[in-house]
Design a protein around this motif. Structure first.
Motif, PDB file in Angstrom:
ATOM      1  N   VAL A 188      43.358  42.928  47.410  1.00 42.12           N
ATOM      2  CA  VAL A 188      42.062  43.145  46.771  1.00 42.12           C
ATOM      3  C   VAL A 188      41.629  41.846  46.099  1.00 42.12           C
ATOM      4  O   VAL A 188      42.442  41.170  45.461  1.00 42.12           O
ATOM      5  N   MET A 189      40.353  41.515  46.253  1.00 40.78           N
ATOM      6  CA  MET A 189      39.808  40.312  45.618  1.00 40.78           C
ATOM      7  C   MET A 189      38.353  40.548  45.252  1.00 40.78           C
ATOM      8  O   MET A 189      37.616  41.218  45.977  1.00 40.78           O
ATOM      9  N   GLU A 190      37.942  39.999  44.117  1.00 39.80           N
ATOM     10  CA  GLU A 190      36.533  39.969  43.755  1.00 39.80           C
ATOM     11  C   GLU A 190      35.818  38.930  44.610  1.00 39.80           C
ATOM     12  O   GLU A 190      36.358  37.854  44.878  1.00 39.80           O
ATOM     13  N   ALA A 191      34.601  39.244  45.013  1.00 41.15           N
ATOM     14  CA  ALA A 191      33.841  38.342  45.878  1.00 41.15           C
ATOM     15  C   ALA A 191      33.134  37.262  45.065  1.00 41.15           C
ATOM     16  O   ALA A 191      31.910  37.092  45.134  1.00 41.15           O
ATOM     17  N   MET A 192      33.909  36.517  44.282  1.00 38.31           N
ATOM     18  CA  MET A 192      33.370  35.369  43.561  1.00 38.31           C
ATOM     19  C   MET A 192      33.408  34.184  44.522  1.00 38.31           C
ATOM     20  O   MET A 192      34.269  33.321  44.485  1.00 38.31           O
ATOM     21  N   ASP A 226      36.816  29.015  35.722  1.00 36.93           N
ATOM     22  CA  ASP A 226      37.485  28.231  36.763  1.00 36.93           C
ATOM     23  C   ASP A 226      37.958  26.888  36.220  1.00 36.93           C
ATOM     24  O   ASP A 226      39.070  26.434  36.507  1.00 36.93           O
ATOM     25  N   ILE A 227      37.121  26.247  35.413  1.00 33.90           N
ATOM     26  CA  ILE A 227      37.422  24.906  34.920  1.00 33.90           C
ATOM     27  C   ILE A 227      38.275  24.932  33.651  1.00 33.90           C
ATOM     28  O   ILE A 227      39.212  24.134  33.496  1.00 33.90           O
ATOM     29  N   LEU A 228      37.985  25.848  32.730  1.00 35.41           N
ATOM     30  CA  LEU A 228      38.606  25.810  31.406  1.00 35.41           C
ATOM     31  C   LEU A 228      39.480  27.015  31.082  1.00 35.41           C
ATOM     32  O   LEU A 228      40.220  26.991  30.102  1.00 35.41           O
ATOM     33  N   GLY A 229      39.373  28.089  31.865  1.00 39.72           N
ATOM     34  CA  GLY A 229      40.184  29.267  31.594  1.00 39.72           C
ATOM     35  C   GLY A 229      39.539  30.208  30.589  1.00 39.72           C
ATOM     36  O   GLY A 229      38.317  30.271  30.450  1.00 39.72           O
ATOM     37  N   VAL A 230      40.376  30.925  29.858  1.00 38.03           N
ATOM     38  CA  VAL A 230      39.906  31.943  28.908  1.00 38.03           C
ATOM     39  C   VAL A 230      39.550  31.287  27.584  1.00 38.03           C
ATOM     40  O   VAL A 230      40.367  30.566  26.996  1.00 38.03           O
ATOM     41  N   ARG A 257      43.126  35.012  55.581  1.00 40.29           N
ATOM     42  CA  ARG A 257      44.361  34.224  55.489  1.00 40.29           C
ATOM     43  C   ARG A 257      45.408  34.920  54.628  1.00 40.29           C
ATOM     44  O   ARG A 257      46.595  34.969  54.983  1.00 40.29           O
ATOM     45  N   GLN A 258      44.978  35.440  53.493  1.00 38.16           N
ATOM     46  CA  GLN A 258      45.928  36.067  52.582  1.00 38.16           C
ATOM     47  C   GLN A 258      46.472  37.372  53.151  1.00 38.16           C
ATOM     48  O   GLN A 258      47.658  37.684  52.994  1.00 38.16           O
ATOM     49  N   VAL A 259      45.616  38.143  53.801  1.00 35.36           N
ATOM     50  CA  VAL A 259      46.077  39.375  54.447  1.00 35.36           C
ATOM     51  C   VAL A 259      47.103  39.055  55.531  1.00 35.36           C
ATOM     52  O   VAL A 259      48.154  39.703  55.637  1.00 35.36           O
ATOM     53  N   ALA A 260      46.825  38.033  56.322  1.00 35.37           N
ATOM     54  CA  ALA A 260      47.758  37.643  57.385  1.00 35.37           C
ATOM     55  C   ALA A 260      49.092  37.180  56.809  1.00 35.37           C
ATOM     56  O   ALA A 260      50.154  37.373  57.433  1.00 35.37           O
ATOM     57  N   ALA A 261      49.053  36.589  55.624  1.00 30.22           N
ATOM     58  CA  ALA A 261      50.276  36.102  54.981  1.00 30.22           C
ATOM     59  C   ALA A 261      51.035  37.210  54.257  1.00 30.22           C
ATOM     60  O   ALA A 261      52.122  36.962  53.715  1.00 30.22           O
ATOM     61  N   HIS A 306      41.588  33.137  43.195  1.00 24.65           N
ATOM     62  CA  HIS A 306      40.887  34.066  42.309  1.00 24.65           C
ATOM     63  C   HIS A 306      41.714  35.341  42.237  1.00 24.65           C
ATOM     64  O   HIS A 306      41.526  36.265  43.023  1.00 24.65           O
ATOM     65  N   THR A 307      42.636  35.371  41.296  1.00 25.22           N
ATOM     66  CA  THR A 307      43.580  36.476  41.194  1.00 25.22           C
ATOM     67  C   THR A 307      42.927  37.701  40.549  1.00 25.22           C
ATOM     68  O   THR A 307      41.831  37.626  39.978  1.00 25.22           O
ATOM     69  N   LEU A 308      43.623  38.814  40.632  1.00 27.65           N
ATOM     70  CA  LEU A 308      43.148  40.018  39.950  1.00 27.65           C
ATOM     71  C   LEU A 308      43.130  39.831  38.437  1.00 27.65           C
ATOM     72  O   LEU A 308      42.241  40.339  37.746  1.00 27.65           O
ATOM     73  N   ASP A 309      44.090  39.072  37.922  1.00 30.48           N
ATOM     74  CA  ASP A 309      44.069  38.768  36.489  1.00 30.48           C
ATOM     75  C   ASP A 309      42.855  37.923  36.116  1.00 30.48           C
ATOM     76  O   ASP A 309      42.284  38.092  35.029  1.00 30.48           O
ATOM     77  N   ASP A 310      42.453  37.015  37.006  1.00 26.65           N
ATOM     78  CA  ASP A 310      41.229  36.244  36.774  1.00 26.65           C
ATOM     79  C   ASP A 310      40.027  37.181  36.619  1.00 26.65           C
ATOM     80  O   ASP A 310      39.199  37.020  35.717  1.00 26.65           O
ATOM     81  N   SER A 311      39.935  38.152  37.518  1.00 31.01           N
ATOM     82  CA  SER A 311      38.814  39.100  37.463  1.00 31.01           C
ATOM     83  C   SER A 311      38.847  39.918  36.192  1.00 31.01           C
ATOM     84  O   SER A 311      37.804  40.173  35.567  1.00 31.01           O
TER      85      SER A 311
END
Length: 342
Positions: free
Chosen positions: A138-142, A205-209, A303-307, A315-320
């Motif tokens: 699962v990924m957010e479409a960012m 993306d650049i600076l985090g939380v 790519r990630q599904v294949a891997a 863009h992780t779930l924690d990022d979202s």
């Protein structure tokens, strides 16, 4: 600043056409779904094989006919029962991302959820918990995180080309007051979730939380936010971000460092160009204008599904979850509460 041109780095983003082929289904038949369908069909090896609309099979069939998609469904459950579909794209309104996503996860499909990931952090956590329990991707479409110019920007910062980042600025304004879903609180309308998520995700993306958030907004008569200004504070850095659905703004991005700066042309979250200026007077420009742009996120999913991965490192779930938590705090400060949250 006087400057001389220096070597421009080559594109380091993976070619979307090199990603493995999968079969996609789309939930929702609006404009954003059309853009994803075009990107997958034209610029990747994958294909869209089904589309569903909660408004009925007629709307889905119209979409399918327009985009050359084989199957049209009048319910999300019918689409999810299609065993030929590997990956589902959730392209519904903001108030209802989580329920279709949860249905898709339960059906064992891999899922790309349109940004903003959900209406709030609580809904996002439901998706994250379900995805991790089921073991599907699962990924957010960012999509901005996957664009070539953002690969190049992150690489330049990592090389130390602009020194330590101390300032991030971004604006996103579109004249959208005529769009009904934008002004309806029951659809989680307003500038923040639809437009403001881009500068917020850029700063993240650049600076985090951020360590602290200050937000000021102006609400429209329906109770949704018309425009919002935000200051995010970090250890040694600040982000200054604005969003509005009441005017068109430059939609540019700027990253300031102790030894230089990166100026991103508008629209900063779409495939675009940027110029890196150093304090020694040298500079280089990255040319990153491409058609569509959704193909890079679609290829990342493939790519990630294949891997065998269940999240994207870009863009992780924690990022979202973190971005939703930030937007919840902004909404709390400006006084936006959606009807289903009362």
């Amino acid at each position: 600043m006087s400057s001389s041109q220096s070597t421009t780095p080559t594109t380091i983003a993976p070619n979307p056409m090199d990603a493995p082929a999968y079969r996609w289904g789309i939930m929702g038949a609006g404009g954003i779904a059309r853009k994803l369908a075009d990107a997958v069909t034209r610029y990747t090896q994958s294909e869209v094989v089904g589309v569903a609309s909660a408004s009925g099979v007629e709307r889905a069939q119209q979409f399918a006919d327009e985009k050359g998609i084989a199957a049209a469904y009048g319910s999300y459950e019918e689409l999810l029962a299609d065993e030929s579909i590997d990956i589902v794209y959730v392209a519904t309104t903001h108030n209802n991302h989580h329920e279709p996503a949860l249905l898709a996860i339960e059906a064992g499909k891999h899922v790309l959820v349109e940004k903003a990931f959900t209406q709030n952090e609580a809904q996002a956590q439901l998706i994250v918990d379900a995805a991790r329990a089921k073991g599907v991707f699962v990924m957010e479409a960012m999509w901005a995180r996957h664009l070539p110019h953002m690969y190049a920007i992150r690489a330049a910062i990592a090389r130390g080309e602009i020194g330590d980042v101390v300032s991030v600025q971004a604006d996103h304004g579109q004249m959208l007051t005529h769009v009904q879903r934008m002004v309806r609180p029951e659809l989680a309308g307003g500038a923040l979730l639809d437009l403001g998520v881009y500068p917020i995700a850029f700063a993240h993306d650049i600076l985090g939380v951020p360590q602290a958030i200050t937000a000021k907004g102006r609400l429209r008569d329906t109770g949704v936010d018309g425009q919002v200004s935000m200051i995010f504070e970090y250890d040694g850095a600040q982000a200054s971000l604005t969003t509005t659905m009441e005017a068109r703004t430059p939609c540019t991005g700027h990253i300031g460092g102790t030894e230089g700066a990166i100026e991103i042309e508008g629209t900063f979250y779409q495939p675009t160009n940027f110029t890196l200026f150093r304090l020694d007077g040298t500079s280089w420009t990255y040319e990153g204008v491409f058609d569509n742009g959704f193909q890079w996120q679609a290829a990342e999913v493939a790519r990630q599904v294949a891997a065998g991965a269940t999240e994207s490192p870009l863009h992780t779930l924690d990022d979202s979850l973190e971005i939703m938590r930030i937007m919840d705090e902004v909404r709390a400060q400006i006084g936006v509460v959606y009807p289903n949250e009362k």
